[in-house]
Design an enzyme around this catalytic site. Structure first.
Site, PDB file in Angstrom:
ATOM      1  N   LYS A   1       1.096   4.155  -2.920  1.00 50.10           N
ATOM      2  CA  LYS A   1       0.761   5.566  -2.655  1.00 50.10           C
ATOM      3  C   LYS A   1       1.953   6.489  -2.922  1.00 50.10           C
ATOM      4  O   LYS A   1       1.777   7.654  -3.296  1.00 50.10           O
ATOM      5  CB  LYS A   1       0.251   5.713  -1.220  1.00 50.10           C
ATOM      6  CG  LYS A   1      -1.085   5.000  -0.964  1.00 50.10           C
ATOM      7  CD  LYS A   1      -2.200   5.571  -1.817  1.00 50.10           C
ATOM      8  CE  LYS A   1      -3.547   4.959  -1.531  1.00 50.10           C
ATOM      9  NZ  LYS A   1      -4.603   5.505  -2.386  1.00 50.10           N
TER      10      LYS A   1
ATOM     11  N   TYR B   1       0.832  -1.215   0.000  1.00 50.65           N
ATOM     12  CA  TYR B   1       0.000   0.000   0.000  1.00 50.65           C
ATOM     13  C   TYR B   1       0.867   1.267   0.000  1.00 50.65           C
ATOM     14  O   TYR B   1       0.641   2.183  -0.799  1.00 50.65           O
ATOM     15  CB  TYR B   1      -0.909  -0.038   1.229  1.00 50.65           C
ATOM     16  CG  TYR B   1      -1.868   1.116   1.359  1.00 50.65           C
ATOM     17  CD1 TYR B   1      -3.042   1.163   0.620  1.00 50.65           C
ATOM     18  CD2 TYR B   1      -1.620   2.158   2.249  1.00 50.65           C
ATOM     19  CE1 TYR B   1      -3.932   2.218   0.753  1.00 50.65           C
ATOM     20  CE2 TYR B   1      -2.506   3.218   2.399  1.00 50.65           C
ATOM     21  CZ  TYR B   1      -3.667   3.240   1.647  1.00 50.65           C
ATOM     22  OH  TYR B   1      -4.547   4.284   1.780  1.00 50.65           O
TER      23      TYR B   1
HETATM   24  P1  NAP Z   1     -13.288   2.759   1.113  1.00 49.12           P
HETATM   25  O1  NAP Z   1     -14.349   3.213   2.040  1.00 49.12           O
HETATM   26  O2  NAP Z   1     -12.874   1.318   1.093  1.00 49.12           O
HETATM   27  O3  NAP Z   1     -13.680   3.221  -0.365  1.00 49.12           O
HETATM   28  C1  NAP Z   1     -12.957   2.803  -1.500  1.00 49.12           C
HETATM   29  C2  NAP Z   1     -13.914   2.677  -2.658  1.00 49.12           C
HETATM   30  O4  NAP Z   1     -13.171   2.203  -3.804  1.00 49.12           O
HETATM   31  C3  NAP Z   1     -15.024   1.651  -2.397  1.00 49.12           C
HETATM   32  O5  NAP Z   1     -16.263   2.142  -2.849  1.00 49.12           O
HETATM   33  C4  NAP Z   1     -14.557   0.451  -3.219  1.00 49.12           C
HETATM   34  O6  NAP Z   1     -15.646  -0.366  -3.641  1.00 49.12           O
HETATM   35  C5  NAP Z   1     -13.899   1.134  -4.376  1.00 49.12           C
HETATM   36  N1  NAP Z   1     -13.013   0.220  -5.099  1.00 49.12           N
HETATM   37  C6  NAP Z   1     -12.317  -0.838  -4.637  1.00 49.12           C
HETATM   38  N2  NAP Z   1     -11.658  -1.437  -5.630  1.00 49.12           N
HETATM   39  C7  NAP Z   1     -11.940  -0.752  -6.762  1.00 49.12           C
HETATM   40  C8  NAP Z   1     -11.579  -0.889  -8.132  1.00 49.12           C
HETATM   41  N3  NAP Z   1     -10.799  -1.881  -8.559  1.00 49.12           N
HETATM   42  N4  NAP Z   1     -12.056   0.004  -9.023  1.00 49.12           N
HETATM   43  C9  NAP Z   1     -12.875   0.997  -8.632  1.00 49.12           C
HETATM   44  N5  NAP Z   1     -13.280   1.181  -7.362  1.00 49.12           N
HETATM   45  C10 NAP Z   1     -12.808   0.313  -6.433  1.00 49.12           C
HETATM   46  O7  NAP Z   1     -11.941   3.553   1.379  1.00 49.12           O
HETATM   47  P2  NAP Z   1     -11.689   5.071   1.808  1.00 49.12           P
HETATM   48  O8  NAP Z   1     -11.165   5.060   3.177  1.00 49.12           O
HETATM   49  O9  NAP Z   1     -12.839   5.942   1.453  1.00 49.12           O
HETATM   50  O10 NAP Z   1     -10.444   5.398   0.856  1.00 49.12           O
HETATM   51  C11 NAP Z   1     -10.549   6.160  -0.335  1.00 49.12           C
HETATM   52  C12 NAP Z   1      -9.142   6.489  -0.795  1.00 49.12           C
HETATM   53  O11 NAP Z   1      -8.467   7.232   0.221  1.00 49.12           O
HETATM   54  C13 NAP Z   1      -8.266   5.256  -1.065  1.00 49.12           C
HETATM   55  O12 NAP Z   1      -7.453   5.472  -2.161  1.00 49.12           O
HETATM   56  C14 NAP Z   1      -7.450   5.158   0.195  1.00 49.12           C
HETATM   57  O13 NAP Z   1      -6.240   4.478  -0.031  1.00 49.12           O
HETATM   58  C15 NAP Z   1      -7.232   6.623   0.510  1.00 49.12           C
HETATM   59  N6  NAP Z   1      -6.866   6.896   1.892  1.00 49.12           N
HETATM   60  C16 NAP Z   1      -7.685   6.544   2.919  1.00 49.12           C
HETATM   61  C17 NAP Z   1      -7.290   6.822   4.212  1.00 49.12           C
HETATM   62  C18 NAP Z   1      -8.145   6.464   5.394  1.00 49.12           C
HETATM   63  O14 NAP Z   1      -7.677   6.625   6.526  1.00 49.12           O
HETATM   64  N7  NAP Z   1      -9.375   6.006   5.224  1.00 49.12           N
HETATM   65  C19 NAP Z   1      -6.084   7.472   4.465  1.00 49.12           C
HETATM   66  C20 NAP Z   1      -5.275   7.816   3.383  1.00 49.12           C
HETATM   67  C21 NAP Z   1      -5.678   7.533   2.102  1.00 49.12           C
HETATM   68  P3  NAP Z   1     -16.023  -1.690  -2.779  1.00 49.12           P
HETATM   69  O15 NAP Z   1     -16.204  -1.253  -1.367  1.00 49.12           O
HETATM   70  O16 NAP Z   1     -17.259  -2.206  -3.414  1.00 49.12           O
HETATM   71  O17 NAP Z   1     -14.836  -2.611  -2.919  1.00 49.12           O
END
Ligand code: NAP
Length: 246
Positions: free
Chosen positions: A158, A154
């Site tokens: 990133k 991961y």
């Molecule tokens: P999340 O709730 O898991 O949302 C991610 C979304 O992406 C989900 O709707 C998921 O669908 C979808 N997804 C998964 N695989 C995919 C694919 N192959 N093609 C298209 N869509 C896909 O995660 P989040 O926390 O909102 O994270 C969003 C972004 O922020 C990510 O890139 C994550 O790495 C980044 N981020 C998050 C955090 C944190 O603390 N939460 C911190 C830093 C960065 P399904 O659920 O149906 O699989």
């Protein structure tokens, strides 16, 4: 209305941070392409967005599949006639310490988080370079800068996004395309809900502001990078982490 009439495509927008960005952009007047692997929940999000008085379509998109990416961008432009903003938000985790990390878990994370963004950027730049304008915002992470035990795949994906962002910023600035990234710290979403309370408490102690961020905190920064207010900013990373990394 800072994004009045703009056409924005957001990946992984059915839930979490992507959904918050989609709703926030809609409130600023943008029409939104809600794309996600999960089309049913993408459709629900698109309905919520339309209730805000802008246009929205839901499109099925697995960002790691090149033909789907091409088809999705074509369908988006057919529906909206332009593409002003791309947000590379889709991302997954498959954590394990290095010696236990399976090659397939490395590949799955790199394919969605990094290759998926590359594929989407390619389609977006084709359209934006012709238009002579466009903004690409990629969701990186604080772990790209700090590393994180259990997240070799991961954090590498990133960190790769930062290189991709800076390169696109240099290659296409002359065509009016800006590329920036945001690097969130720990944000309250499904991705972090799975952590134990003990881990969450330990993390909070490492955050000078003493709390996790919200998806809206990330959306606010993305809106800035999508708006005219950031027109002289490209190739940059905006950190959203409560001070845990400076
Ligand atoms: P999340 O709730 O898991 O949302 C991610 C979304 O992406 C989900 O709707 C998921 O669908 C979808 N997804 C998964 N695989 C995919 C694919 N192959 N093609 C298209 N869509 C896909 O995660 P989040 O926390 O909102 O994270 C969003 C972004 O922020 C990510 O890139 C994550 O790495 C980044 N981020 C998050 C955090 C944190 O603390 N939460 C911190 C830093 C960065 P399904 O659920 O149906 O699989």
């Amino acid at each position: 209305m800072r994004l009045e009439g703009k056409k924005a495509l957001i990946t992984g927008a059915a839930q979490g941070i992507g959904k918050s960005i989609a709703l926030a952009m809609a409130k600023e007047g943008a029409d939104i392409g809600v794309t996600d692997v999960n089309i049913e929940s993408a459709e629900k999000t698109a309905q919520e967005i339309m209730a805000l008085g802008v246009k929205s379509i839901a499109l099925k998109l697995d960002v790691s599949k090149q033909p789907e990416v091409t088809g999705c961008f074509e369908a988006f432009v057919k529906a909206f006639g332009a593409l002003d903003i791309l947000v590379n938000n889709a991302g997954i985790t498959k954590d394990n310490v290095l010696l236990r990390m399976k090659e397939e878990d490395w590949d799955a994370v790199m394919n969605i988080n990094l290759k998926g963004s590359f594929l989407c950027c390619k389609e977006a730049v084709k359209i934006m370079a012709k238009q002579r304008s466009g903004k690409i915002i990629s969701i990186s992470s604080v772990v790209a800068f700090m590393g994180n035990p259990g997240q070799a795949n991961y954090s590498s994906s990133k960190a790769g996004l930062i290189g991709l962002t800076k390169t696109i910023a240099k290659e296409y600035a002359s065509r009016g395309v800006r590329a920036n990234a945001v690097a969130p710290g720990f944000i309250q979403t499904a991705m972090t809900d799975v952590l134990t309370d003990a881990v969450k408490d330990e993390m909070k102690r490492a955050i000078p502001l003493g709390q996790f961020g919200t998806p809206e905190d990330v959306a606010n920064a993305v809106i800035f990078l999508a708006s005219r207010e950031s027109d002289y900013i490209t190739g940059q990373v905006l950190h959203i982490n409560g001070g845990m990394y400076m």
